[in-house]
Scaffold this motif. Structure first.
Motif, mmCIF file in Angstrom:
data_model
loop_
_atom_site.group_PDB
_atom_site.id
_atom_site.type_symbol
_atom_site.label_atom_id
_atom_site.label_comp_id
_atom_site.label_asym_id
_atom_site.label_seq_id
_atom_site.Cartn_x
_atom_site.Cartn_y
_atom_site.Cartn_z
ATOM 1 N N ILE A 42 28.457 -76.448 -49.987
ATOM 2 C CA ILE A 42 27.475 -75.604 -49.300
ATOM 3 C C ILE A 42 28.144 -74.322 -48.808
ATOM 4 O O ILE A 42 27.581 -73.224 -48.938
ATOM 5 N N LYS A 43 29.331 -74.453 -48.270
ATOM 6 C CA LYS A 43 30.070 -73.281 -47.792
ATOM 7 C C LYS A 43 30.300 -72.294 -48.933
ATOM 8 O O LYS A 43 30.048 -71.092 -48.799
ATOM 9 N N GLY A 44 30.735 -72.787 -50.068
ATOM 10 C CA GLY A 44 31.012 -71.919 -51.210
ATOM 11 C C GLY A 44 29.784 -71.217 -51.746
ATOM 12 O O GLY A 44 29.801 -70.002 -51.981
ATOM 13 N N THR A 45 28.697 -71.966 -51.918
ATOM 14 C CA THR A 45 27.479 -71.338 -52.441
ATOM 15 C C THR A 45 26.891 -70.368 -51.423
ATOM 16 O O THR A 45 26.335 -69.336 -51.800
ATOM 17 N N SER A 46 27.057 -70.670 -50.151
ATOM 18 C CA SER A 46 26.565 -69.778 -49.099
ATOM 19 C C SER A 46 27.318 -68.454 -49.116
ATOM 20 O O SER A 46 26.710 -67.380 -49.006
ATOM 21 N N LEU A 47 28.616 -68.532 -49.259
ATOM 22 C CA LEU A 47 29.415 -67.306 -49.297
ATOM 23 C C LEU A 47 29.085 -66.457 -50.522
ATOM 24 O O LEU A 47 29.126 -65.230 -50.454
ATOM 25 N N THR A 48 28.723 -67.099 -51.609
ATOM 26 C CA THR A 48 28.369 -66.382 -52.831
ATOM 27 C C THR A 48 27.182 -65.457 -52.611
ATOM 28 O O THR A 48 27.134 -64.354 -53.162
ATOM 29 N N VAL A 49 26.216 -65.893 -51.802
ATOM 30 C CA VAL A 49 25.030 -65.065 -51.538
ATOM 31 C C VAL A 49 25.085 -64.424 -50.151
ATOM 32 O O VAL A 49 24.069 -63.974 -49.630
ATOM 33 N N SER A 50 26.242 -64.393 -49.544
ATOM 34 C CA SER A 50 26.458 -63.757 -48.247
ATOM 35 C C SER A 50 25.637 -64.382 -47.129
ATOM 36 O O SER A 50 25.207 -63.700 -46.199
ATOM 37 N N ALA A 51 25.413 -65.699 -47.230
ATOM 38 C CA ALA A 51 24.754 -66.446 -46.156
ATOM 39 C C ALA A 51 25.847 -66.935 -45.201
ATOM 40 O O ALA A 51 26.187 -68.116 -45.151
ATOM 41 N N ASP A 52 26.407 -65.990 -44.483
ATOM 42 C CA ASP A 52 27.597 -66.234 -43.682
ATOM 43 C C ASP A 52 27.379 -67.232 -42.548
ATOM 44 O O ASP A 52 28.266 -68.021 -42.224
ATOM 45 N N ARG A 53 26.211 -67.211 -41.956
ATOM 46 C CA ARG A 53 25.932 -68.139 -40.837
ATOM 47 C C ARG A 53 25.954 -69.586 -41.331
ATOM 48 O O ARG A 53 26.581 -70.448 -40.721
ATOM 49 N N LEU A 54 25.295 -69.850 -42.465
ATOM 50 C CA LEU A 54 25.307 -71.198 -43.039
ATOM 51 C C LEU A 54 26.718 -71.585 -43.462
ATOM 52 O O LEU A 54 27.146 -72.717 -43.247
ATOM 53 N N ALA A 55 27.454 -70.650 -44.024
ATOM 54 C CA ALA A 55 28.834 -70.933 -44.429
ATOM 55 C C ALA A 55 29.670 -71.357 -43.218
ATOM 56 O O ALA A 55 30.491 -72.278 -43.317
#
Length: 125
Positions: free
Chosen positions: A68-81
């Motif tokens: 989840i952290k990796g996919t979040s960072l891919t789309v710049s969803a930094d809070r979820l990451a």
């Protein structure tokens, strides 16, 4: 579980749009494609995380949180990451407060799903 309702507070930026646009070289079609793939994976990831939590499987929790952290960072969803990183670390160390972290992640996924859906609707001609 539906990703359409959320208890997450509004007002905090969940996606860093400028960074995402830069990653997609300014192409709206690439932004849309990345967000659609990301949104599609959220519900499955949350369900897997819930099952791993119910089994108290710390290795699986850490693995899913890392994904989840990796996919979040891919789309710049930094809070979820950030939430996923926190859960990953907790799972690697112990299972303390895993339920609270899971709730934070679930709420942020709900918020992201709503944001992505709204963005898609606004971007459709």
């Amino acid at each position: 579980m539906s990703l359409q309702s959320t208890h997450a507070p509004p007002g905090e930026q969940s996606i860093n749009w400028e960074t995402l646009k830069a990653r997609c070289i300014g192409r709206v079609d690439l932004v849309q494609k990345a967000l659609a793939r990301f949104q599609g994976s959220l519900e499955e990831d949350i369900q897997e995380l819930q099952h791993a939590t119910e089994r108290n499987d710390s290795a699986d929790i850490a693995r899913i949180a890392h994904r989840i952290k990796g996919t979040s960072l891919t789309v710049s969803a930094d809070r979820l990451a950030g939430f996923a990183l926190s859960l990953e670390r907790k799972a690697e160390e112990s299972l303390t407060d895993v339920e609270d972290s899971l709730l934070e992640i679930r709420d942020e996924c709900c918020r992201l799903s709503e944001i992505i859906t709204q963005h898609r609707e606004e971007s459709t001609p």
